[in-house]
Enzyme design. Structure first.
Site, mmCIF file in Angstrom:
data_model
loop_
_atom_site.group_PDB
_atom_site.id
_atom_site.type_symbol
_atom_site.label_atom_id
_atom_site.label_comp_id
_atom_site.label_asym_id
_atom_site.label_seq_id
_atom_site.Cartn_x
_atom_site.Cartn_y
_atom_site.Cartn_z
ATOM 1 N N ARG A 142 10.683 16.145 69.604
ATOM 2 C CA ARG A 142 11.858 15.365 70.033
ATOM 3 C C ARG A 142 11.561 13.920 69.648
ATOM 4 O O ARG A 142 10.570 13.331 70.111
ATOM 5 C CB ARG A 142 12.070 15.477 71.542
ATOM 6 C CG ARG A 142 13.021 14.416 72.061
ATOM 7 C CD ARG A 142 13.476 14.666 73.482
ATOM 8 N NE ARG A 142 14.367 15.800 73.543
ATOM 9 C CZ ARG A 142 15.123 16.100 74.606
ATOM 10 N NH1 ARG A 142 15.078 15.353 75.690
ATOM 11 N NH2 ARG A 142 15.926 17.150 74.575
ATOM 12 N N GLN A 202 20.059 23.041 71.721
ATOM 13 C CA GLN A 202 21.034 23.030 72.807
ATOM 14 C C GLN A 202 22.232 23.895 72.470
ATOM 15 O O GLN A 202 22.722 24.678 73.303
ATOM 16 C CB GLN A 202 21.489 21.588 73.080
ATOM 17 C CG GLN A 202 22.509 21.494 74.190
ATOM 18 C CD GLN A 202 21.929 21.890 75.539
ATOM 19 O OE1 GLN A 202 20.892 21.386 75.929
ATOM 20 N NE2 GLN A 202 22.582 22.793 76.252
ATOM 21 N N CYS A 251 25.228 19.668 78.633
ATOM 22 C CA CYS A 251 23.836 20.020 78.316
ATOM 23 C C CYS A 251 22.861 19.533 79.373
ATOM 24 O O CYS A 251 21.736 20.007 79.427
ATOM 25 C CB CYS A 251 23.458 19.485 76.940
ATOM 26 S SG CYS A 251 23.411 17.678 76.836
HETATM 27 N N1 CP Z 1 19.625 19.167 77.537
HETATM 28 C C1 CP Z 1 18.407 18.693 77.277
HETATM 29 O O1 CP Z 1 17.947 18.652 76.141
HETATM 30 O O2 CP Z 1 17.717 18.249 78.372
HETATM 31 P P1 CP Z 1 16.345 17.462 78.396
HETATM 32 O O3 CP Z 1 16.607 16.073 77.873
HETATM 33 O O4 CP Z 1 15.948 17.449 79.848
HETATM 34 O O5 CP Z 1 15.339 18.176 77.538
HETATM 35 N N1 NVA Z 2 23.181 12.966 74.079
HETATM 36 C C1 NVA Z 2 22.083 13.024 75.006
HETATM 37 C C2 NVA Z 2 21.577 14.421 75.134
HETATM 38 C C3 NVA Z 2 20.444 14.592 76.101
HETATM 39 C C4 NVA Z 2 19.886 15.986 76.140
HETATM 40 C C5 NVA Z 2 20.993 12.092 74.547
HETATM 41 O O1 NVA Z 2 20.684 12.061 73.346
HETATM 42 O O2 NVA Z 2 20.444 11.371 75.381
#
Ligand code: CP
Ligand code: NVA
Length: 306
Positions: A107, A137, A264
């Site tokens: 990530r 997701q 999400c």
């Molecule tokens: N939806 C999602 O990706 O959640 P997190 O940021 O908690 O991983």
């Molecule tokens: N759009 C949000 C999604 C989090 C899972 C972000 O990037 O923060």
């Protein structure tokens, strides 16, 4: 070996296979304690590095649990604590990690980091969210929709609010799974044209509708996400722009009677969606969260050809 970098870069048949396999794996575990190993152990003797350059609850825990259920082991790493966060090149990091582990989930902020890692790694790399996309997701979301309402093909999905990374992956999925997507939000927060073009190139109808009430007519699914993503710095201005696109009971009532609501998570109650909707009978937000686990197990198996 396959990288799972984005939904539009993965074949439609492979994506379909992953969703179907996820469902079989989920059904096979019903009622078992969470730590019970799956009957199949395709990740036995495998190590998976999970790198986080941004916060995470669901991605972190669902990947960690998923690897364990499939018989593997994880290393959860914070980007800031690695030499990666102190100037070591991504290419070198990719080659070093490939000598220690069998798969990498990352990530990160800049999509270029993900792509460079994948280019230089000799093990599969999985996109656990970048500033531009969030494919894992949407795999969970397709699984969730189909559990409740059957095939998503031909259905109408309405994205409300910011045309962000999650919206982008929904547009990729619209093309690959054959559903239509209406975006309703302010013009300044439209999704990038490239994502819209991809969905249209695959035959999906993509509609941009500024009026939220009109947008939700005939919707099978309404989706919201945070108004302010982790990479965003325009918080105050966005709140004002996005208020008309809040998902509340009035907006839900404009969709089909059996329409689902997805988010999400993490959610900010009374902003992008009201508590009444998030906790309401059409909301499937915790099914989505659970399905991250099952969908990603299928993604990991596909990456390793198992
Ligand atoms: N939806 C999602 O990706 O959640 P997190 O940021 O908690 O991983
Ligand atoms: N759009 C949000 C999604 C989090 C899972 C972000 O990037 O923060």
């Amino acid at each position: 070996m396959n990288h799972f970098l984005d939904i539009h870069k993965t074949g439609a048949n492979d994506l379909r296979g992953m969703i179907d396999q996820a469902r079989v794996m989920k059904d096979a575990r019903k009622g078992l304690p969470k730590g019970t190993p799956d009957a199949d152990q395709p990740l036995a003797n495998h190590l998976v590095a999970l790198i986080f350059e941004k916060p995470s609850t669901r991605t972190r825990v669902s990947f960690d649990v998923g690897v364990r259920q499939l018989g593997g082991q994880t290393l959860v790493l914070s980007g800031a604590d690695m030499q990666l966060g102190h100037g070591e090149s991504i290419a070198d990091t990719a080659r070093v990690l490939s000598r220690y582990v069998d798969m990498i989930m990352i990530r990160t902020f800049d999509e270029a980091t993900l792509l460079e890692l994948a280019e230089h790694a000799t093990v599969p790399v999985i996109n656990g969210l970048t500033d531009r996309t969030h494919p894992c997701q949407i795999m969970a979301d397709v699984l969730t929709f189909e559990e409740h309402h059957g095939p998503i093909k031909g259905k109408k999905v309405v994205w409300t609010g910011d045309g962000n990374n999650v919206c982008a992956s929904f547009l990729h999925a619209a093309g690959q799974f054959g559903f239509d997507l209406t975006f309703t939000g302010p013009e300044s927060l439209d999704p990038e044209q490239e994502f819209v073009d991809f969905a249209r190139s695959k035959g999906s109808t993509v509609t941009i509708e500024r009026d939220a009430d009109k947008a939700v007519e005939g919707a099978d699914l309404i989706v919201a996400d945070t108004w302010v993503s982790m990479h965003d710095d325009k918080a105050a201005a966005k709140h004002n722009l996005l208020q008309p696109y809040q998902v509340n009971e009035h907006l839900m009532a404009g969709a089909k009677g059996d329409a689902l609501f997805m988010h999400c998570l993490p959610a900010y109650r009374e902003q992008e969606a009201t508590s009444a909707v998030l906790e309401g009978p059409q909301s499937v937000i915790f099914d989505e969260a659970e399905n991250r686990l099952h969908a990603q197990k299928a993604v990991m198996r596909w990456c390793l050809g198992k």
